[in-house]
Design an enzyme around this catalytic site. Structure first.
Site, PDB file in Angstrom:
ATOM      1  N   SER A   1       0.852  -1.189   0.000  1.00 40.94           N
ATOM      2  CA  SER A   1       0.000   0.000   0.000  1.00 40.94           C
ATOM      3  C   SER A   1       0.888   1.240   0.000  1.00 40.94           C
ATOM      4  CB  SER A   1      -0.898   0.025   1.240  1.00 40.94           C
ATOM      5  OG  SER A   1      -1.539   1.280   1.392  1.00 40.94           O
TER       6      SER A   1
ATOM      7  N   TYR B   1      -0.723   0.119  10.231  1.00 40.76           N
ATOM      8  CA  TYR B   1      -0.951  -0.493   8.922  1.00 40.76           C
ATOM      9  C   TYR B   1       0.181  -0.110   7.966  1.00 40.76           C
ATOM     10  CZ  TYR B   1      -3.388  -1.354   4.453  1.00 40.76           C
ATOM     11  OH  TYR B   1      -3.742  -1.776   3.202  1.00 40.76           O
TER      12      TYR B   1
ATOM     13  N   LYS C   1       2.876  -2.524   6.066  1.00 36.37           N
ATOM     14  CA  LYS C   1       3.025  -2.552   4.609  1.00 36.37           C
ATOM     15  C   LYS C   1       4.453  -2.199   4.190  1.00 36.37           C
ATOM     16  CE  LYS C   1      -1.139  -3.769   3.403  1.00 36.37           C
ATOM     17  NZ  LYS C   1      -1.377  -5.065   2.728  1.00 36.37           N
TER      18      LYS C   1
END
Length: 253
Positions: A145, A158, A162
């Site tokens: 991402s 998050y 990633k």
């Protein structure tokens, strides 16, 4: 534009988190490419829904929580028993819990997000690598991402996970190259799925996001699917350790 054929006919492809969102669209397009598709999800009701919607003899589904080593071991044993090989692994599972910031986050929240995104990807890569080394090659495509490249509110843990996936991609590409196992990643920006619905369904937030994207729109799932299928195919036979950013140009600003 007509359908692009990627030469994936009869390839055995595992899509983690393939019951919904980007994973579902990847699985759907792989079936259209006549691949033998395996999807997994930790929720049986999601698998049942995907099976009904996809309605294909080329689809197999297994329950598995990829953050649990025992589930991952069982998943790959099932694939080995049914197909005797795995040609492509697509690590699609991703989850996030919106938090106020890493410094104010409880360790349990940190661990849950890291396990579901980064540790789960590692566990699946580990098992796939063992199979692919023994069969003379294969492809691994990890879904990263742009959150792993740019700090964003509520996306901190998050993003860390990633970013870890992108380094994992590079390290595995280096380690597995002698065995003809290619490892690459695709890093989307916001995609119109349920995962990001809280952002794009709010017209004000959506408008602010679109202003930062040179192409003037957020991504649709198909925008991610095609790079994934390309990296899964022999057309990418001299590409490994790379991340294709699919963001409409937002990171060039």
């Amino acid at each position: 534009m007509g359908k692009i054929w990627y030469g994936l006919e009869d390839k055995v492809v595992l899509v983690t988190g393939g019951s919904r969102g980007i994973g579902f669209e990847i699985a759907k397009n792989l079936i259209d490419q006549r691949a033998q598709v395996v999807i997994c999800s930790r929720k049986k009701e999601n698998l049942d829904s995907a099976i009904k919607q996809l309605n294909s003899n080329n689809l197999t589904a297994f329950e598995a929580h990829i953050a649990k080593e025992s589930d991952v071991d069982a998943l790959f044993e099932n694939i080995r028993n049914k197909y005797s090989r795995l040609d492509v692994l697509i690590n699609n599972v991703g989850m996030n819990l919106l938090t106020t910031g890493i410094a104010d986050t409880e360790p349990a929240t940190w661990q849950k997000i890291i396990d579901s995104n980064l540790s789960g990807t590692f566990l699946c890569c580990r098992m796939a690598a063992q199979m692919m080394k023994g069969q003379g090659g294969g492809k691994i495509v990890n879904i990263s991402s742009v959150a792993g490249r740019k700090a964003s509110p509520g996306m901190g843990i998050y993003g860390v996970a990633k970013a870890g996936i992108e380094m994992l991609t590079k390290v595995l590409a280096f380690e597995l190259a002698p065995f003809k196992v290619h490892v690459n990643a695709v890093a989307p920006a916001m995609v119109r799925t349920d995962f990001s619905r809280p952002f794009w369904s709010n017209s004000e937030i959506h408008e602010q996001i679109v202003k930062t994207i040179p192409l003037g729109r957020i991504a649709e799932p198909v925008d991610v699917v095609n790079p994934v299928l390309f990296l899964s195919s022999d057309a990418a036979s001299y590409i490994t350790g790379q991340t294709i950013v699919v963001d409409g140009g937002s990171t060039v600003i």
